[in-house]
Design a protein around this motif. Structure first.
Motif, mmCIF file in Angstrom:
data_model
loop_
_atom_site.group_PDB
_atom_site.id
_atom_site.type_symbol
_atom_site.label_atom_id
_atom_site.label_comp_id
_atom_site.label_asym_id
_atom_site.label_seq_id
_atom_site.Cartn_x
_atom_site.Cartn_y
_atom_site.Cartn_z
ATOM 1 N N CYS A 164 -5.087 3.643 4.487
ATOM 2 C CA CYS A 164 -4.940 3.910 3.058
ATOM 3 C C CYS A 164 -5.937 3.041 2.301
ATOM 4 O O CYS A 164 -5.983 1.813 2.499
ATOM 5 N N GLU A 166 -6.038 2.005 -0.680
ATOM 6 C CA GLU A 166 -5.484 0.991 -1.579
ATOM 7 C C GLU A 166 -5.325 -0.362 -0.888
ATOM 8 O O GLU A 166 -5.365 -1.413 -1.537
ATOM 9 N N HIS A 189 0.055 1.131 -3.330
ATOM 10 C CA HIS A 189 0.139 1.503 -1.912
ATOM 11 C C HIS A 189 1.579 1.567 -1.418
ATOM 12 O O HIS A 189 2.013 2.591 -0.873
ATOM 13 N N ASN A 193 2.542 5.295 -1.004
ATOM 14 C CA ASN A 193 2.143 5.664 0.352
ATOM 15 C C ASN A 193 3.242 5.427 1.379
ATOM 16 O O ASN A 193 3.278 6.105 2.415
ATOM 17 N N LYS A 197 7.293 8.540 0.778
ATOM 18 C CA LYS A 197 7.412 9.415 1.949
ATOM 19 C C LYS A 197 8.671 9.121 2.762
ATOM 20 O O LYS A 197 9.305 10.036 3.292
#
Length: 297
Positions: A164, A166, A189, A193, A197
């Motif tokens: 990722c 970030e 993040h 991220n 989820k």
């Protein structure tokens, strides 16, 4: 090195035999202490300092869920009913509230643990190898996904160690002394991220959180709701001038990433402001207290 850092994170939440602790509250206190330790070790890790308070607040949520479950169970016991239909009609609300509280508690604990197992090793890798190490090796982190503990409930929703951008941005900003900016990058993040989820995209979690939000806004008479706030102290109770509140409106949703990020950024900015002022010493003492509570737990 990635495996070493990941194993270190696991030790924080394991017993003496290396087995992951079964008590969610004990895991939470250990995680709080680990975040506090990062900040106390390196004050550039401002995200970790804020995370010590945010994770502590998760623990407050777990305590509230346990209290709610106990209260609803007692009310159910007081309304036995003449038959099964009468029992359900008398207790359908309390049964729903109790089940919702227990479900959200499990989700909070899952998010708390998963996020920790992602972000703590990133900080430790940076401490050992610096930004150039992070930059050159971050893409290789996923290679250890079958060698590390990753909660089974999270594994089906999120691949461990996924690259990722970030992460790179956040640690590059730390390296360059852009500390408040690094908090924003890492705060983007982790909540989006990782947490989005793992827990917030879950429809049942969304309904439970919306129910709590509605009860909070309307001040449900039974009091079976959690006020959504982040207090920059070692305790759960709101503290004037030290507490940020989520928007108290039925039109916003904690599971919505945009609504939640506005709350997160306000808390990050308040933490940064207090650290730069006369309250810095009191914040340090609170983080030290969080660390000591986790060490004992």
């Amino acid at each position: 090195m990635w495996l070493r850092c990941q194993q270190e994170a696991r030790k924080w939440v394991s017993d003496c035999n290396g087995k992951i602790l079964s008590d969610a509250m004990q895991i939470n206190r250990r995680i709080n202490a680990a975040y506090a330790h990062l900040w106390l070790t390196d004050r550039r890790f401002q995200w970790a300092g804020l995370a010590a308070f945010a994770s502590k607040q998760v623990g407050c949520g777990l305590l509230h869920a346990a209290k709610t479950s106990k209260a609803t169970l007692q009310r159910v016991r007081n309304h036995t009913g003449e038959d099964s239909a009468d029992f359900l009609s008398r207790n359908v609300f309390d049964l729903g509230v109790g089940a919702g509280a227990e479900y959200v508690a499990r989700q909070l604990a899952l998010g708390n643990l998963t996020l920790f197992l992602d972000i703590y090793p990133l900080h430790r890798f940076y401490m050992l190898r610096g930004f150039e190490g992070i930059r050159s090796c971050l893409a290789e982190r996923e290679a250890i996904k079958d060698l590390v503990f990753w909660p089974p409930e999270a594994r089906s929703k999120l691949v461990f160690g996924k690259f990722c951008k970030e992460i790179l941005t956040g640690f590059e900003q730390i390296e360059g002394g852009q500390i408040s900016e690094s908090v924003r990058s890492l705060a983007h993040h982790e909540p989006i991220n990782i947490l989005q989820k793992v827990i917030y995209d879950d429809p049942v979690t969304q309904k439970a959180l919306d129910s709590n939000q509605f009860a909070w806004v309307t001040k449900l008479p039974t009091g079976d709701y959690a006020e959504i706030q982040l207090t920059l102290s070692a305790g759960c109770s709101p503290k004037l001038g030290w507490t940020q509140w989520f928007a108290k409106s039925s039109d916003v949703h904690l599971w919505n990433k945009d609504d939640r990020m506005r709350f997160v950024i306000r808390a990050a900015d308040e933490f940064d402001r207090l650290l730069k002022g006369r309250a810095a010493g009191d914040l340090r003492k609170s983080i030290e207290e969080i660390y000591l509570l986790g060490e004992r737990g």
